[in-house]
Motif scaffolding. Structure first.
Motif, PDB file in Angstrom:
ATOM      1  N   PHE A  74      -8.138   3.702  -1.332  1.00 44.54           N
ATOM      2  CA  PHE A  74      -7.312   2.797  -2.144  1.00 44.54           C
ATOM      3  C   PHE A  74      -6.799   1.634  -1.696  1.00 44.54           C
ATOM      4  CE2 PHE A  74      -3.269   1.575  -4.133  1.00 44.54           C
ATOM      5  CZ  PHE A  74      -3.676   1.294  -5.415  1.00 44.54           C
ATOM      6  N   ALA A  75      -6.342   1.652  -0.266  1.00 48.12           N
ATOM      7  CA  ALA A  75      -6.196   0.385   0.432  1.00 48.12           C
ATOM      8  C   ALA A  75      -7.466  -0.683   0.554  1.00 48.12           C
ATOM      9  CB  ALA A  75      -5.548   0.619   1.841  1.00 48.12           C
ATOM     10  N   ARG A  76      -8.471  -0.044   0.660  1.00 51.74           N
ATOM     11  CA  ARG A  76      -9.678  -0.965   0.890  1.00 51.74           C
ATOM     12  C   ARG A  76      -9.958  -1.232  -0.462  1.00 51.74           C
ATOM     13  NH1 ARG A  76     -13.885   2.190   4.622  1.00 51.74           N
ATOM     14  NH2 ARG A  76     -14.851   0.105   4.547  1.00 51.74           N
ATOM     15  N   ALA A  77      -9.831  -0.537  -1.698  1.00 48.27           N
ATOM     16  CA  ALA A  77     -10.049  -0.972  -2.940  1.00 48.27           C
ATOM     17  C   ALA A  77      -9.083  -2.116  -3.563  1.00 48.27           C
ATOM     18  CB  ALA A  77     -10.283  -0.016  -3.965  1.00 48.27           C
ATOM     19  N   LYS A  78      -8.060  -2.067  -3.020  1.00 48.23           N
ATOM     20  CA  LYS A  78      -7.016  -3.329  -3.295  1.00 48.23           C
ATOM     21  C   LYS A  78      -7.362  -4.612  -2.565  1.00 48.23           C
ATOM     22  CE  LYS A  78      -2.572  -2.519  -2.918  1.00 48.23           C
ATOM     23  NZ  LYS A  78      -1.382  -1.953  -2.250  1.00 48.23           N
ATOM     24  N   GLY A  79      -8.328  -4.557  -1.813  1.00 48.12           N
ATOM     25  CA  GLY A  79      -8.878  -5.973  -1.024  1.00 48.12           C
ATOM     26  C   GLY A  79      -8.422  -6.168   0.050  1.00 48.12           C
ATOM     27  N   LEU A  80      -7.542  -5.187   0.738  1.00 44.58           N
ATOM     28  CA  LEU A  80      -6.773  -5.402   2.230  1.00 44.58           C
ATOM     29  C   LEU A  80      -8.042  -5.346   3.337  1.00 44.58           C
ATOM     30  CD1 LEU A  80      -4.067  -2.725   2.089  1.00 44.58           C
ATOM     31  CD2 LEU A  80      -3.829  -5.168   1.613  1.00 44.58           C
ATOM     32  N   SER A  81      -7.684  -6.327   4.190  1.00 42.32           N
ATOM     33  CA  SER A  81      -8.850  -6.577   5.374  1.00 42.32           C
ATOM     34  C   SER A  81      -8.828  -5.505   6.154  1.00 42.32           C
ATOM     35  CB  SER A  81      -8.226  -7.558   6.175  1.00 42.32           C
ATOM     36  OG  SER A  81      -6.957  -7.485   7.022  1.00 42.32           O
TER      37      SER A  81
END
Length: 321
Positions: free
Chosen positions: A222-229
């Motif tokens: 989910f964190a990666r899907a939010k666009g976090l580096s």
């Protein structure tokens, strides 16, 4: 929390009491110290006087009661060889062993964690496979052999590093430390690396396994899907979850570094507790042997409590209600 801490301290005291019985009985069945301390030409009367002076003519249970009474007063007895308080001899050597163990643990974390992260994030690269294959060496190489090879290479052949001793120290609160001087660091480098190699391999594989387990979890995805580096995902979501097993394992491994630094200290002539206990075993110096083992048990108990506290701080779900 306070009640839990008091219960853990009470459990540690109970464990130490049991261990004192085992240790006291164990060191009193491995040989007769008077055979080392009394000349073969001595008469039977001289031998009897020596046995009485050391208190070895009393029943074992009475010797143990005197031993317990001495512990309550902070006195485990005097060394048969040095004629000095055994606890004082151990405590005098403890800073050198703690310094060596801390540096070895630092090596393990500084090398093992980054390499483990890399191998976990990029498991299929050639470099990752080389690192994981090489980590087997850390589990396989005997400590004494590695120490001798390092001495042969860096001391004998290249002349870059000293082969033994602790070097120049700087005193803080009356305790000398080697890591505060360049000469001390040069003496510390090889024994610390030798002692840390197994722990480097252990931490590397622990971190790599943790990364492979955490990366597919929903909150990370989910964190990666939010666009976090990638860096933020690793630092905030992966490392935070990794710290629980890493703190637990490295905390316990720190205890083993202290307890099993015997071989490394002997190979490099490092003036710590390990070298002292080896000399004491050779001379059957019972009070020093008992003092060393009691201190090791106390250190393991303290480390267990500290690790449990850190574990609860990292994961509030396991805090006692």
């Amino acid at each position: 929390m306070i009640v839990w801490l008091l219960m853990r301290i009470a459990q540690a005291c109970g464990i130490m009491l049991v261990m004192t019985v085992l240790v006291f009985i164990g060191v009193h069945v491995i040989g007769d110290p008077t055979a080392m301390l009394v000349s073969p030409e001595a008469s039977a009367q001289d031998r009897a006087r020596m046995i009485a002076a050391l208190g070895l003519d009393q029943p074992l249970w009475l010797q143990y009661l005197h031993f317990l009474g001495g512990i309550l007063q902070g006195d485990i007895g005097n060394s048969f060889v040095f004629h000095l308080p055994a606890m004082g001899l151990i405590l005098q050597r403890m800073p050198a062993t703690l310094e060596l163990a801390f540096c070895a643990l630092l090596f393990a974390l500084l090398i093992g964690v980054p390499l483990g992260l890399y191998c976990g994030l990029r498991p299929n690269t050639t470099l990752s496979k080389i690192i994981m294959t090489s980590s087997i060496v850390g589990f396989s190489i005997p400590t004494f052999w590695l120490g001798l090879m390092l001495i042969l290479l860096f001391s004998v052949n290249l002349g870059w590093l000293p082969s033994s001793g602790r070097g120049e120290t700087v005193k803080i609160l009356g305790i000398g430390w080697s890591f505060l001087t360049l000469d001390g660091l040069s003496h510390l480098a090889m024994p610390a690396f030798t002692l840390s190699l197994y722990k480097v391999a252990l931490v590397l594989r622990l971190v790599r396994a943790g990364v492979r387990e955490i990366m597919p979890l929903e909150h990370v995805r989910f964190a990666r899907a939010k666009g976090l580096s990638q860096r933020r995902v690793v630092v905030v979501h992966v490392l935070k979850n990794l710290m629980i097993p890493v703190v637990t394992v490295t905390g316990m491994e720190f205890g083993t570094l202290i307890a099993f630094s015997l071989v490394t200290e002997t190979v490099f002539g490092w003036p710590g507790m390990g070298k002292l206990i080896i000399d004491s075993i050779n001379l059957l110096d019972r009070p020093v042997m008992v003092a060393y083992l009691v201190i090791i048990v106390a250190l393991f108990s303290a480390i267990n409590i500290i690790v449990d506290i850190l574990y609860m701080l990292l994961d509030p779900r396991i805090r006692p209600r």
